[in-house]
Design a protein around this motif. Structure first.
Motif, PDB file in Angstrom:
ATOM      1  N   GLN A 151      -4.709  -9.440   0.910  1.00 54.00           N
ATOM      2  CA  GLN A 151      -5.497  -9.070   2.771  1.00 54.00           C
ATOM      3  C   GLN A 151      -7.076  -8.063   2.053  1.00 54.00           C
ATOM      4  O   GLN A 151      -7.326  -7.897   2.581  1.00 54.00           O
ATOM      5  CB  GLN A 151      -4.855  -7.902   3.598  1.00 54.00           C
ATOM      6  CG  GLN A 151      -3.741  -8.390   3.839  1.00 54.00           C
ATOM      7  CD  GLN A 151      -2.761  -7.115   4.659  1.00 54.00           C
ATOM      8  OE1 GLN A 151      -3.441  -7.300   5.996  1.00 54.00           O
ATOM      9  NE2 GLN A 151      -2.372  -6.599   4.107  1.00 54.00           N
ATOM     10  N   GLN A 152      -6.937  -7.824   0.823  1.00 53.74           N
ATOM     11  CA  GLN A 152      -8.412  -7.388   0.604  1.00 53.74           C
ATOM     12  C   GLN A 152      -9.379  -8.414  -0.039  1.00 53.74           C
ATOM     13  O   GLN A 152      -8.864  -9.735  -0.590  1.00 53.74           O
ATOM     14  CB  GLN A 152      -8.380  -5.593  -1.073  1.00 53.74           C
ATOM     15  CG  GLN A 152      -7.506  -4.985  -0.115  1.00 53.74           C
ATOM     16  CD  GLN A 152      -6.908  -3.918  -1.789  1.00 53.74           C
ATOM     17  OE1 GLN A 152      -6.103  -3.228  -1.093  1.00 53.74           O
ATOM     18  NE2 GLN A 152      -7.338  -4.527  -2.654  1.00 53.74           N
TER      19      GLN A 152
ATOM     20  N   TYR B 186      -8.471  -2.474  -9.573  1.00 57.77           N
ATOM     21  CA  TYR B 186      -9.410  -3.272  -8.591  1.00 57.77           C
ATOM     22  C   TYR B 186     -10.655  -3.526  -9.400  1.00 57.77           C
ATOM     23  O   TYR B 186     -10.994  -4.807  -9.091  1.00 57.77           O
ATOM     24  CB  TYR B 186      -9.704  -2.471  -7.165  1.00 57.77           C
ATOM     25  CG  TYR B 186     -10.613  -3.139  -6.314  1.00 57.77           C
ATOM     26  CD1 TYR B 186     -10.495  -5.155  -5.589  1.00 57.77           C
ATOM     27  CD2 TYR B 186     -12.004  -2.876  -5.620  1.00 57.77           C
ATOM     28  CE1 TYR B 186     -10.918  -5.118  -4.948  1.00 57.77           C
ATOM     29  CE2 TYR B 186     -12.690  -3.777  -5.094  1.00 57.77           C
ATOM     30  CZ  TYR B 186     -11.930  -4.910  -4.730  1.00 57.77           C
ATOM     31  OH  TYR B 186     -12.712  -5.761  -2.900  1.00 57.77           O
TER      32      TYR B 186
ATOM     33  N   LYS C 284       2.115   4.102   4.408  1.00 62.19           N
ATOM     34  CA  LYS C 284       2.448   2.732   4.883  1.00 62.19           C
ATOM     35  C   LYS C 284       3.557   2.636   6.183  1.00 62.19           C
ATOM     36  O   LYS C 284       3.700   1.930   7.501  1.00 62.19           O
ATOM     37  CB  LYS C 284       2.648   1.522   4.494  1.00 62.19           C
ATOM     38  CG  LYS C 284       1.114   1.469   3.570  1.00 62.19           C
ATOM     39  CD  LYS C 284       1.573   0.488   2.102  1.00 62.19           C
ATOM     40  CE  LYS C 284       1.307  -0.883   2.887  1.00 62.19           C
ATOM     41  NZ  LYS C 284       1.179  -2.210   2.120  1.00 62.19           N
TER      42      LYS C 284
ATOM     43  N   ASP D 213      -4.447  -4.214  -6.040  1.00 64.40           N
ATOM     44  CA  ASP D 213      -5.001  -5.773  -5.949  1.00 64.40           C
ATOM     45  C   ASP D 213      -3.707  -6.410  -4.279  1.00 64.40           C
ATOM     46  O   ASP D 213      -2.645  -5.615  -4.013  1.00 64.40           O
ATOM     47  CB  ASP D 213      -3.524  -6.400  -7.240  1.00 64.40           C
ATOM     48  CG  ASP D 213      -3.716  -8.326  -6.721  1.00 64.40           C
ATOM     49  OD1 ASP D 213      -4.827  -8.281  -6.134  1.00 64.40           O
ATOM     50  OD2 ASP D 213      -2.568  -8.847  -7.229  1.00 64.40           O
ATOM     51  N   ASP D 214      -4.486  -6.552  -3.356  1.00 61.85           N
ATOM     52  CA  ASP D 214      -3.779  -6.912  -2.491  1.00 61.85           C
ATOM     53  C   ASP D 214      -4.280  -7.965  -1.532  1.00 61.85           C
ATOM     54  O   ASP D 214      -5.207  -8.240  -1.353  1.00 61.85           O
ATOM     55  CB  ASP D 214      -3.641  -5.822  -1.577  1.00 61.85           C
ATOM     56  CG  ASP D 214      -3.070  -5.988  -0.575  1.00 61.85           C
ATOM     57  OD1 ASP D 214      -3.390  -6.707   0.531  1.00 61.85           O
ATOM     58  OD2 ASP D 214      -2.284  -5.005  -0.142  1.00 61.85           O
TER      59      ASP D 214
ATOM     60  N   TYR E 290      -8.345   0.027   6.209  1.00 61.07           N
ATOM     61  CA  TYR E 290      -7.286  -0.526   5.871  1.00 61.07           C
ATOM     62  C   TYR E 290      -6.239  -1.109   6.822  1.00 61.07           C
ATOM     63  O   TYR E 290      -5.854  -0.206   7.549  1.00 61.07           O
ATOM     64  CB  TYR E 290      -6.647  -0.237   4.380  1.00 61.07           C
ATOM     65  CG  TYR E 290      -5.452  -1.576   3.982  1.00 61.07           C
ATOM     66  CD1 TYR E 290      -5.761  -2.381   3.132  1.00 61.07           C
ATOM     67  CD2 TYR E 290      -4.266  -1.680   4.385  1.00 61.07           C
ATOM     68  CE1 TYR E 290      -4.643  -3.011   2.514  1.00 61.07           C
ATOM     69  CE2 TYR E 290      -3.188  -2.296   3.924  1.00 61.07           C
ATOM     70  CZ  TYR E 290      -3.936  -3.185   2.911  1.00 61.07           C
ATOM     71  OH  TYR E 290      -2.588  -3.796   2.941  1.00 61.07           O
ATOM     72  N   PRO E 291      -5.872  -2.395   6.551  1.00 58.28           N
ATOM     73  CA  PRO E 291      -6.144  -3.850   6.255  1.00 58.28           C
ATOM     74  C   PRO E 291      -7.446  -4.117   7.529  1.00 58.28           C
ATOM     75  O   PRO E 291      -8.186  -3.447   8.853  1.00 58.28           O
ATOM     76  CB  PRO E 291      -5.161  -4.906   6.066  1.00 58.28           C
ATOM     77  CG  PRO E 291      -4.648  -4.909   7.422  1.00 58.28           C
ATOM     78  CD  PRO E 291      -4.864  -3.017   7.134  1.00 58.28           C
TER      79      PRO E 291
ATOM     80  N   TRP F  78      -7.527  -0.771  -0.677  1.00 56.73           N
ATOM     81  CA  TRP F  78      -6.579   0.795  -0.901  1.00 56.73           C
ATOM     82  C   TRP F  78      -5.934   0.488  -1.937  1.00 56.73           C
ATOM     83  O   TRP F  78      -4.855   1.170  -2.551  1.00 56.73           O
ATOM     84  CB  TRP F  78      -5.362   0.251   0.337  1.00 56.73           C
ATOM     85  CG  TRP F  78      -6.791   1.564   1.360  1.00 56.73           C
ATOM     86  CD1 TRP F  78      -7.539   2.066   1.337  1.00 56.73           C
ATOM     87  CD2 TRP F  78      -5.487   2.349   2.331  1.00 56.73           C
ATOM     88  NE1 TRP F  78      -8.022   2.599   3.224  1.00 56.73           N
ATOM     89  CE2 TRP F  78      -7.162   2.705   3.520  1.00 56.73           C
ATOM     90  CE3 TRP F  78      -4.719   2.297   2.914  1.00 56.73           C
ATOM     91  CZ2 TRP F  78      -6.428   3.544   4.445  1.00 56.73           C
ATOM     92  CZ3 TRP F  78      -3.642   3.204   4.052  1.00 56.73           C
ATOM     93  CH2 TRP F  78      -4.698   3.717   4.800  1.00 56.73           C
ATOM     94  N   PHE F  79      -5.467  -1.018  -2.791  1.00 61.27           N
ATOM     95  CA  PHE F  79      -4.990  -0.781  -4.031  1.00 61.27           C
ATOM     96  C   PHE F  79      -5.439  -2.065  -4.620  1.00 61.27           C
ATOM     97  O   PHE F  79      -6.655  -2.579  -4.277  1.00 61.27           O
ATOM     98  CB  PHE F  79      -3.453  -1.748  -3.153  1.00 61.27           C
ATOM     99  CG  PHE F  79      -2.857  -0.840  -2.385  1.00 61.27           C
ATOM    100  CD1 PHE F  79      -2.195  -0.092  -2.017  1.00 61.27           C
ATOM    101  CD2 PHE F  79      -3.077  -1.440  -0.390  1.00 61.27           C
ATOM    102  CE1 PHE F  79      -1.171   0.398  -1.549  1.00 61.27           C
ATOM    103  CE2 PHE F  79      -2.520  -0.639   0.239  1.00 61.27           C
ATOM    104  CZ  PHE F  79      -2.085   0.687   0.011  1.00 61.27           C
TER     105      PHE F  79
END
Length: 308
Positions: free
Chosen positions: A34-35, A60, A128, A31-32, A285-286, A28-29
């Motif tokens: 959890q991805q 991304y 969120k 940079d994260d 996500y996540p 979804w982002f």
């Protein structure tokens, strides 16, 4: 079940081009932690049998077009669209900031040979935290701004980048329900503004995708394939849950377990007689890093059984 089996064994869908997106890998982002890393996404989407992808959240995937072209080409992948986020109902005051965001993504999208830019309206509550950011209902003046500024965006993107915008009705935005989607389409120029029909978001907001295709078929320029779990959706509605937590609850589910049934949606789209991308987007996500690949493979196999 017999009807679905008969439909799935019918003639092949020749106008529908199937793909997937980073969203189906829990991205979804830009940079994260959890991805999954972008290289893993590209490896796995290719291994799942997809040929087309979207860029996902800008940043991304590599934003260097030479690098990205090399990375996609060697995996047999092509880009169908980029995605931008807008708050155009706020009127001309937000144009410069909007265009700064759009132009970078449109440039990369064009460089990758794609022809579409998916436009997602801004959320009226945080996806969120659930914090209410503004009224869920637009004023008449805000509707006029939304229509005129979206037309302006369609014109500028086409003139400067040769792309067509496709506006994505989305949960927790002002373009959501059947009523609001129809109001938006009726207020905008078909020559400048088309629709990205997301079957999951439209069902989430109470809409009928087949009915929309049959009513506004000339406005449908792009598809996102997604399904909703009706039982989870009932809980989400009862609790007035924001979209992000609803996704965490599992409101978007793996086809063909949810609604709407995708076979009749694809059949209705095929009857339009135009080439359409149909990009799988299963919001989750996540999610655990090993979860997306098996789902993606099963979903691709299911869509093949539908003739796509």
């Amino acid at each position: 079940m017999a009807q679905q089996t008969e439909m799935s064994r019918g003639s092949r869908l020749t106008r529908i081009r199937i793909g997937s997106a980073p969203d189906s890998w829990g991205v979804w982002f830009p940079d994260d932690p959890q991805q999954v890393p972008w290289s893993r996404f590209l490896d796995e989407v290719a291994a799942s049998g997809y040929e087309w992808i979207e860029l996902g959240p800008y940043g991304y995937l590599p934003t260097d077009p030479v690098l990205l072209a090399d990375e996609t080409r060697r995996r047999g992948l092509k880009v169908s669209a980029g995605t931008v986020f807008t708050g155009l109902h706020h009127g001309p005051a937000v144009w410069d900031r909007t265009w700064e965001h759009v132009s970078a993504i449109a440039g990369l999208t064009r460089a990758m040979g794609a022809r579409h830019l998916v436009v997602i309206p801004s959320f009226w509550r945080d996806d969120k935290t659930g914090e209410v950011l503004e009224d869920a209902t637009l004023t008449p003046e805000q509707w006029r701004h939304l229509a005129s500024q979206t037309e302006r965006l369609g014109h500028e993107v086409r003139e400067r980048y040769g792309l067509d915008i496709v506006v994505h009705p989305h949960a927790d935005t002002h373009i959501d329900t059947e009523e609001n989607v129809a109001r938006f389409l009726d207020a905008t120029d078909p020559a400048l503004v088309s629709l990205c029909l997301d079957t999951g978001h439209y069902a989430y907001c109470g809409g009928d995708s087949v009915k929309l295709i049959e009513t506004y078929g000339e406005r449908v320029g792009y598809l996102h394939l997604k399904q909703v779990d009706p039982a989870v959706l009932a809980e989400v509605r009862a609790q007035d849950m924001p979209f992000g937590p609803a996704v965490g609850r599992g409101v978007m589910c793996e086809p063909p377990a949810g609604v709407p049934a995708l076979e009749p949606v694809l059949a209705a789209a095929e009857k339009l007689g135009v080439d359409l991308f149909a990009i799988v987007e299963q919001d989750m996500y996540p999610c655990a890093p090993d979860k997306p690949l098996p789902i993606a493979r099963r979903t691709r196999a299911f869509l093949r059984s539908c003739g796509a």
